[in-house]
Design a protein around this motif. Structure first.
Motif, PDB file in Angstrom:
ATOM      1  N   VAL A 123      32.765  37.763  32.472  1.00 25.06           N
ATOM      2  CA  VAL A 123      32.137  39.012  32.021  1.00 25.06           C
ATOM      3  C   VAL A 123      30.615  38.912  32.124  1.00 25.06           C
ATOM      4  O   VAL A 123      29.961  39.813  32.658  1.00 25.06           O
ATOM      5  N   LYS A 124      30.055  37.827  31.632  1.00 33.28           N
ATOM      6  CA  LYS A 124      28.595  37.646  31.695  1.00 33.28           C
ATOM      7  C   LYS A 124      28.113  37.585  33.135  1.00 33.28           C
ATOM      8  O   LYS A 124      27.094  38.184  33.489  1.00 33.28           O
ATOM      9  N   ALA A 127      28.319  41.030  34.842  1.00 32.04           N
ATOM     10  CA  ALA A 127      27.240  41.879  34.321  1.00 32.04           C
ATOM     11  C   ALA A 127      25.899  41.498  34.942  1.00 32.04           C
ATOM     12  O   ALA A 127      25.075  42.370  35.228  1.00 32.04           O
ATOM     13  N   ILE A 139      29.437  44.598  28.544  1.00 31.20           N
ATOM     14  CA  ILE A 139      29.982  43.304  28.117  1.00 31.20           C
ATOM     15  C   ILE A 139      30.794  43.483  26.828  1.00 31.20           C
ATOM     16  O   ILE A 139      31.910  42.972  26.711  1.00 31.20           O
TER      17      ILE A 139
END
Length: 153
Positions: A123-124, A127, A139
């Motif tokens: 996810v990080k 993003a 996020i």
């Protein structure tokens, strides 16, 4: 006083109906698309939790205009023959899922994350590629979707 109580009861009832309808739609979406996500997870080394959570958020669990009319469940930009939309059209939902996985597999982050099942890392990293115009909010939405539906399992 009685009318006020009736109005409050009606509002609460409406809210609960909307809440449970949305939750049911999300569960149905997961049931209908988990096999696609699992297949592509094996093929690309991207956790199915990431694929499903992003699809749920980006398509409103299949309720967005782009998902309904263009089979676009990830907000992928491009040409389409259906309308004057900025979103790409796909022949099938699976084709949309495959395009998303191919897109991720071309990013620099992919080589270090492939076959990593830690959804927070994914996810990080996604993003950080500019996938979302509001990365911090995105996020939170993706992580809460994964947690809410137990997609990490």
């Amino acid at each position: 006083m009685r009318n006020s109580r009736n109005i409050k009861t009606a509002i609460i009832g409406l809210f609960l109906t909307l809440f449970f309808t949305t939750a049911n739609a999300q569960h149905s979406y997961i049931d209908n698309h988990k096999d696609i996500a699992a297949d592509l997870s094996k093929q690309y080394g991207i956790p199915s939790s990431i694929i499903l959570a992003i699809a749920i958020v980006e398509s409103g669990a299949g309720t967005s205009k782009a998902s309904k009319t263009l089979n676009n469940h990830f907000g992928i930009l491009g040409k389409n023959d259906v309308n004057n939309s900025k979103f790409k059209s796909f022949s099938t939902v699976r084709e949309s899922y495959e395009a998303f996985c191919r897109m991720l597999s071309k990013k620099k982050i992919y080589t270090r994350l492939k076959d990593n099942n830690n959804s927070n890392d994914w996810v990080k990293a996604i993003a950080s590629t500019g996938y979302s115009t509001k990365p911090n909010e995105w996020i939170k939405k993706i992580n809460s979707t994964i947690a809410k539906f137990g997609l990490q399992k």
